[in-house]
Design an enzyme around this catalytic site. Structure first.
Site, mmCIF file in Angstrom:
data_model
loop_
_atom_site.group_PDB
_atom_site.id
_atom_site.type_symbol
_atom_site.label_atom_id
_atom_site.label_comp_id
_atom_site.label_asym_id
_atom_site.label_seq_id
_atom_site.Cartn_x
_atom_site.Cartn_y
_atom_site.Cartn_z
ATOM 1 N N ASP A 1 -1.566 -1.171 -2.231
ATOM 2 C CA ASP A 1 -1.985 -2.570 -2.032
ATOM 3 C C ASP A 1 -0.858 -3.436 -1.457
ATOM 4 O O ASP A 1 -0.585 -4.528 -1.968
ATOM 5 C CB ASP A 1 -2.466 -3.193 -3.361
ATOM 6 C CG ASP A 1 -3.438 -2.303 -4.113
ATOM 7 O OD1 ASP A 1 -4.148 -1.526 -3.459
ATOM 8 O OD2 ASP A 1 -3.470 -2.386 -5.362
ATOM 9 N N GLU B 1 -13.276 -4.798 -0.940
ATOM 10 C CA GLU B 1 -12.168 -5.390 -1.697
ATOM 11 C C GLU B 1 -10.965 -5.570 -0.773
ATOM 12 O O GLU B 1 -11.043 -5.296 0.433
ATOM 13 C CB GLU B 1 -11.799 -4.498 -2.887
ATOM 14 C CG GLU B 1 -11.295 -3.112 -2.472
ATOM 15 C CD GLU B 1 -10.933 -2.217 -3.656
ATOM 16 O OE1 GLU B 1 -11.334 -2.508 -4.797
ATOM 17 O OE2 GLU B 1 -10.224 -1.214 -3.414
#
Ligand SMILES: *[C@@H]1O[C@H](CO)[C@@H](O)[C@H](O)[C@H]1NC(C)=O
Ligand SMILES: *[C@@H]1O[C@H](CO)[C@@H](O)[C@H](O)[C@H]1NC(C)=O
Length: 336
Positions: free
Chosen positions: A33, A202
């Site tokens: 991420d 997401e």
């Protein structure tokens, strides 16, 4: 004399080439991420650590590999001291803020995840401590959320995040660094490439083209599959970002497994030091059956633009590829 001079310049050029630029991966562990920004001579890299919020800074991308990360936030509050995910560093009205996800230490922790903001200083991001501000959530939203980002569109700032329910993404106007207007459901998985393993959208991140068109790039499918990949929504020019149908989802993904990198996604974008280029920082697994854990590595590569003003992320470049640095990156040795 002349040929010695030529030989010398060739050697300098070769040396410059071999020492400038960088080779992926940038983080070989806990590279999930990733988010990056460039400010005042330094790159800043943040990734998911699960246990705190860390920032790594260096003047070159290659330098990020050996720089020591600084822990800027830990927490003992049981509402938010577990599963620290997806931190992002943003500068708003001259001050630094870190948006991140964290929740409770319970077995079914995903629904407890919320997004929070830390406030930093006004100078270099690591020159002052970050202090806790508050949760950031739209007043009409009260369930689990993750992966918040902020994105400026024609003079307004928007807050975009993923919901722990329905694999959907939401958008709200950000009225101040820790206050939003009402949220609206932005998009949910519809195509089969968004539903491999889990049906999920997401990791949203804004990307404005050089000609000024607005995109939200997002990750789709299960992060534990090789089908985790990037897609995008494009804002219809002039349309209201707070109306879901203003955003058109590209029917195909634009960044998928290739060249030994599996499940490339949950990315960030940053500008080159001279502001002229867009760069993609993303994570990927090196094994086809890699999980959603600390084995994911961080990679960096350049973004190109198609003639129709849509982003061209290319294919993930193989690990070990020598990549020229972002334009304007300062090196001690000049590059030819
Ligand atoms: C977004 O807008 C805010 C408020 O005007 C500003 O402070 C910030 O620098 C902008 N961010 C970017 C990335 O342009
Ligand atoms: C924003 O942060 C300040 C300082 O921590 C706090 O007093 C205020 O209540 C927060 N606002 C919201 C909407 O959470």
């Amino acid at each position: 004399m002349l040929h010695i001079f030529n030989l010398l310049s060739l050697l300098v050029a070769l040396y410059g080439y071999s020492t400038h630029g960088f080779i992926n991966p940038i983080k070989a562990r806990d590279g999930s991420d990733p988010f990056m920004t460039y400010y005042n001579g330094q790159y800043y890299l943040l990734t998911t650590t699960w246990s705190n919020v860390q920032v790594t800074s260096a003047s070159t991308i290659e330098g990020l590999k050996s720089a020591t990360p600084k822990i800027v936030w830990t927490d003992t509050n049981p509402q938010r001291n577990n599963q620290f995910w997806a931190p992002e560093l943003h500068r708003i009205n001259g001050r630094w803020y870190i948006y991140y996800t964290a929740g409770q230490k319970v077995s079914d922790f995903v629904p407890t995840q919320r997004t929070w903001v830390l406030q930093g200083g006004t100078g270099d991001p690591l020159a002052m401590p970050f202090t806790f501000m508050s949760q950031v959530t739209p007043p009409n939203y009260n369930t689990g959320m993750l992966d918040a980002t902020i994105y400026n569109i024609t003079g307004k700032t928007y807050y975009i995040y993923a919901s722990t329910s329905g694999g959907a993404m939401w958008i709200a106007e950000l009225l101040s660094p820790n206050k939003t207007g009402p949220g609206i459901l932005l998009t949910s998985p519809i195509y089969s490439w968004e539903k491999q393993g889990w049906a999920i959208n997401e990791g949203p991140v804004g990307l404005t083209s050089p000609k000024g068109s607005h995109h939200i790039i997002f990750s789709a499918s299960g992060c534990n599959t090789q089908y985790y990949e990037l897609g995008y929504l494009k804002l219809t020019p002039g349309a209201d970002p707070l109306v879901a149908k203003s955003w058109v989802k590209n029917p195909q993904p634009i960044f998928t497994s290739a060249n030994g990198l599996y499940g490339p996604g949950h990315n960030g974008f940053f500008k080159s030091p001279d502001g002229n280029e867009d760069w993609n920082v993303f994570h990927a697994n090196r094994k086809v059956d890699g999980g959603c854990d600390g084995g994911r590595q961080t990679f960096v590569q350049k973004v190109d633009w198609n003639t129709d003003d849509t982003p061209n992320l290319g294919q993930p470049l193989a690990a070990g590829t020598q990549i020229d640095p972002p334009s304007g990156e300062k090196s001690s040795i000049s590059k030819y």
